[in-house]
Design a protein around this motif. Structure first.
Motif, mmCIF file in Angstrom:
data_model
loop_
_atom_site.group_PDB
_atom_site.id
_atom_site.type_symbol
_atom_site.label_atom_id
_atom_site.label_comp_id
_atom_site.label_asym_id
_atom_site.label_seq_id
_atom_site.Cartn_x
_atom_site.Cartn_y
_atom_site.Cartn_z
ATOM 1 N N ASP A 60 5.911 18.347 -11.127
ATOM 2 C CA ASP A 60 5.841 17.941 -9.723
ATOM 3 C C ASP A 60 5.469 16.461 -9.652
ATOM 4 O O ASP A 60 4.328 16.086 -9.917
ATOM 5 C CB ASP A 60 4.796 18.797 -8.997
ATOM 6 N N ASP A 61 6.421 15.612 -9.288
ATOM 7 C CA ASP A 61 6.170 14.169 -9.301
ATOM 8 C C ASP A 61 5.618 13.628 -7.992
ATOM 9 O O ASP A 61 5.485 12.411 -7.820
ATOM 10 C CB ASP A 61 7.431 13.394 -9.700
ATOM 11 N N GLU A 62 5.281 14.527 -7.058
ATOM 12 C CA GLU A 62 4.686 14.082 -5.797
ATOM 13 C C GLU A 62 3.244 14.528 -5.622
ATOM 14 O O GLU A 62 2.488 13.882 -4.901
ATOM 15 C CB GLU A 62 5.515 14.596 -4.608
ATOM 16 N N GLN A 63 2.856 15.607 -6.305
ATOM 17 C CA GLN A 63 1.517 16.146 -6.114
ATOM 18 C C GLN A 63 0.734 16.277 -7.419
ATOM 19 O O GLN A 63 -0.384 16.783 -7.413
ATOM 20 C CB GLN A 63 1.595 17.518 -5.435
ATOM 21 N N ASN A 64 1.303 15.845 -8.531
ATOM 22 C CA ASN A 64 0.632 16.021 -9.809
ATOM 23 C C ASN A 64 0.793 14.762 -10.655
ATOM 24 O O ASN A 64 1.894 14.218 -10.778
ATOM 25 C CB ASN A 64 1.226 17.236 -10.540
ATOM 26 N N ALA A 65 -0.291 14.303 -11.253
ATOM 27 C CA ALA A 65 -0.264 13.047 -11.999
ATOM 28 C C ALA A 65 0.607 13.138 -13.247
ATOM 29 O O ALA A 65 1.283 12.166 -13.606
ATOM 30 C CB ALA A 65 -1.683 12.622 -12.367
ATOM 31 N N VAL A 66 0.598 14.282 -13.937
ATOM 32 C CA VAL A 66 1.438 14.388 -15.133
ATOM 33 C C VAL A 66 2.913 14.481 -14.751
ATOM 34 O O VAL A 66 3.786 13.950 -15.446
ATOM 35 C CB VAL A 66 1.002 15.572 -16.023
ATOM 36 N N GLY A 67 3.218 15.123 -13.622
ATOM 37 C CA GLY A 67 4.592 15.134 -13.126
ATOM 38 C C GLY A 67 5.057 13.726 -12.770
ATOM 39 O O GLY A 67 6.220 13.368 -12.993
ATOM 40 N N LEU A 68 4.151 12.923 -12.225
ATOM 41 C CA LEU A 68 4.457 11.523 -11.942
ATOM 42 C C LEU A 68 4.758 10.767 -13.229
ATOM 43 O O LEU A 68 5.682 9.949 -13.283
ATOM 44 C CB LEU A 68 3.274 10.880 -11.215
ATOM 45 N N LEU A 69 4.006 11.066 -14.283
ATOM 46 C CA LEU A 69 4.258 10.436 -15.578
ATOM 47 C C LEU A 69 5.639 10.826 -16.104
ATOM 48 O O LEU A 69 6.354 9.995 -16.677
ATOM 49 C CB LEU A 69 3.159 10.850 -16.564
ATOM 50 N N ARG A 427 -2.880 12.374 0.272
ATOM 51 C CA ARG A 427 -3.440 11.374 -0.632
ATOM 52 C C ARG A 427 -2.662 11.337 -1.938
ATOM 53 O O ARG A 427 -2.313 10.269 -2.441
ATOM 54 C CB ARG A 427 -4.915 11.673 -0.892
ATOM 55 N N TYR A 428 -2.349 12.521 -2.493
ATOM 56 C CA TYR A 428 -1.597 12.570 -3.736
ATOM 57 C C TYR A 428 -0.196 12.001 -3.551
ATOM 58 O O TYR A 428 0.333 11.300 -4.415
ATOM 59 C CB TYR A 428 -1.522 14.005 -4.261
ATOM 60 N N LYS A 429 0.442 12.307 -2.419
ATOM 61 C CA LYS A 429 1.772 11.760 -2.136
ATOM 62 C C LYS A 429 1.708 10.236 -2.031
ATOM 63 O O LYS A 429 2.611 9.527 -2.515
ATOM 64 C CB LYS A 429 2.312 12.360 -0.832
ATOM 65 N N ALA A 430 0.648 9.720 -1.430
ATOM 66 C CA ALA A 430 0.499 8.267 -1.327
ATOM 67 C C ALA A 430 0.293 7.641 -2.704
ATOM 68 O O ALA A 430 0.818 6.556 -2.996
ATOM 69 C CB ALA A 430 -0.677 7.932 -0.408
ATOM 70 N N TYR A 431 -0.474 8.312 -3.570
ATOM 71 C CA TYR A 431 -0.645 7.822 -4.939
ATOM 72 C C TYR A 431 0.710 7.726 -5.651
ATOM 73 O O TYR A 431 1.020 6.730 -6.315
ATOM 74 C CB TYR A 431 -1.537 8.777 -5.739
ATOM 75 N N ASP A 433 3.788 7.663 -4.358
ATOM 76 C CA ASP A 433 4.686 6.674 -3.753
ATOM 77 C C ASP A 433 4.324 5.272 -4.238
ATOM 78 O O ASP A 433 5.208 4.472 -4.591
ATOM 79 C CB ASP A 433 4.601 6.726 -2.225
ATOM 80 N N ARG A 434 3.040 4.973 -4.231
ATOM 81 C CA ARG A 434 2.586 3.654 -4.673
ATOM 82 C C ARG A 434 2.909 3.441 -6.152
ATOM 83 O O ARG A 434 3.358 2.363 -6.567
ATOM 84 C CB ARG A 434 1.082 3.502 -4.434
ATOM 85 N N ALA A 435 2.701 4.478 -6.950
ATOM 86 C CA ALA A 435 2.951 4.373 -8.390
ATOM 87 C C ALA A 435 4.435 4.158 -8.681
ATOM 88 O O ALA A 435 4.804 3.328 -9.531
ATOM 89 C CB ALA A 435 2.460 5.634 -9.087
ATOM 90 N N LYS A 436 5.295 4.910 -8.000
ATOM 91 C CA LYS A 436 6.736 4.775 -8.242
ATOM 92 C C LYS A 436 7.220 3.376 -7.893
ATOM 93 O O LYS A 436 8.057 2.795 -8.601
ATOM 94 C CB LYS A 436 7.497 5.833 -7.442
#
Length: 451
Positions: A60-69, A427-431, A433-436
């Protein structure tokens, strides 16, 4: 003479570093001691062999940090993510892979690359010159580990990492067990039934805890201190922290309904996840253990549905070494005292397959860019990659430094959003979005510079 990037270790980090550097136009040599020099956990000489779980965790790349990775690695053309996607197994919202074909595919992609050469040999000393990335992972050889320790002048840091057992599916009693992901999570029926569940009532759970606490366990050598990483605790250690700890951890019964007794809520549930594409092997989720082999079979067969279980692999425990990275590495992953050497992977103090590969991706790009005369700016701290790099290269407290998974607690605070549980999803979605945006900008700047 053409400059070569030497990479020590062909695990997740070394494999990803080699791929990134070669794709940028640098010649690479991977120095891998397997299969000539074996380790406790590895079975083959394949690169990127998975020795513990077969999961890259949440996708999950919107609500989970490892998914974002995961997202950031895919955006950077990461080999590990490309190969994981190609060998994906049903696992609900997680990214799990068929481990043997995955490793074989990574090995083939790397060894067939025109800029990559593999040398099967152990590196035992600190290289005096050249361009190097040390990505030896949690099972760094004794000789190289001793050389690093002697050079840093610091006491080696270590914790003990545990491996979960794997069970033959045909030996599981499906009249007691059932297939279901928690809360039926997943877009397809296959994903919604990705986990195999074994229920326990209170009496069975209490008996299991008693057996677990009384079981024979691996003893450590004199003078060794067990400093476990909390994300990979042996089940016995969790049970010793309190009889209800497992029931609120890997054995939590939430989000599941037993079709054999739909009106009876289990007191605890043991979950197993498919470990290969054939569905013939299942690993016991969160059941890393330091029990001796005989004790393992006796205790684990107390789990309803596993009374006649046959094990393809029993659990184990091994020593896992890592650097005090905040004192040794700069923001470009270079050894401060020996700037021709970078480190990547678990030896830097990150934990997990994904985090290890991510640090390989960063180190490989940094090293290649430097060799090409186009040094890169530091990874933006607001990306998941940057949050990890910042943590291990100075953001963490050196005196208490321990291995860390990626998590939103490593990210810089957001402005304009209230804290608390109610605002967590936003908050997680904002993290993310900012990271991407930050990661995409960093990658784009490299493309413009290369052009």
């Amino acid at each position: 003479m053409t400059e070569v990037l030497n990479i020590v270790g062909g695990g997740m980090a070394g494999s990803e570093a080699a791929w990134q550097a070669a794709e940028m136009g640098v010649d690479v040599v991977i120095h891998e001691m397997r299969p000539k020099t074996a380790t406790f956990a590895h079975r083959t000489g394949d690169l990127a062999e998975m020795v513990c779980s077969n999961s890259f965790r949440s996708d999950d790349d919107e609500q989970n940090a490892v998914g974002l990775l995961h997202w950031e690695m895919r955006a950077a053309g990461g080999l590990i993510m490309q190969t994981a996607d190609a060998h994906r197994l049903p696992a609900g919202g997680a990214l799990a892979v068929d481990r043997d074909p995955f490793a074989a595919a990574v090995t083939a992609r790397l060894t067939q690359h025109p800029r990559i050469t593999r040398v099967d040999a152990e590196i035992t000393d600190i290289p005096a010159n050249g361009h190097w990335i040390i990505a030896t992972g949690p099972l760094t050889s004794d000789a190289l580990g001793a050389a690093i320790q002697a050079e840093t002048g610091a006491e080696a840091l270590a914790f003990f990492d545990a491996i979960a057992p794997i069970v033959h599916h045909e030996s599981i009693d499906m009249s007691k067990a059932w297939m279901q992901s928690r809360y039926d999570k997943g877009e397809t029926e296959e994903e919604r039934t990705a986990y195999l569940n074994c229920p326990m009532d209170k009496a069975q759970y209490e008996a299991f805890i008693d057996a677990l606490l009384a079981a024979d366990k691996t003893e450590f050598h004199e003078g060794e201190t067990a400093k476990y990483f909390d994300g990979c605790l042996p089940i016995e250690v969790m049970a010793e922290r309190g009889r209800e700890t497992l029931r609120h951890g890997p054995m939590k019964p939430v989000g599941l309904t037993n079709p054999h007794a739909p009106d009876v809520k289990p007191y605890a549930v043991v979950q197993l996840r498919r470990d290969n594409a054939l569905g013939t092997l299942f690993n016991i989720v969160g059941f890393q253990t330091k029990m001796k082999y005989g004790a393992q079979t006796e205790v684990l067969r107390q789990i309803p549905g596993l009374e006649e279980a046959r094990f393809a692999r029993l659990g184990g425990i091994h020593r896992n070494t890592f650097l005090n990275a905040p004192t040794l590495l700069d923001a470009q992953m270079r050894w401060r005292e020996h700037s021709h050497i970078r480190f990547a992977g678990q030896i830097t103090g990150v934990e997990g397959y994904v985090e290890s590969a991510a640090m390989g991706l960063v180190a490989g790009r940094m090293a290649a860019a430097e060799m090409l005369g186009q040094p890169l700016p530091n990874v933006p701290q607001d990306s998941a990659m940057g949050a990890l790099v910042h943590h291990i290269t100075g953001g963490a407290e050196a005196k208490t430094f321990q291995p860390m998974n990626v998590n939103f607690g490593l990210f810089r605070p957001l402005e304009g959003l209230k804290g608390g549980r109610k605002g967590r999803k936003d908050r997680y979605k904002a993290y993310t979005d900012r990271a991407k945006a930050a990661w995409s900008g960093w990658l784009e700047s490299q493309r413009e510079h290369a052009a």
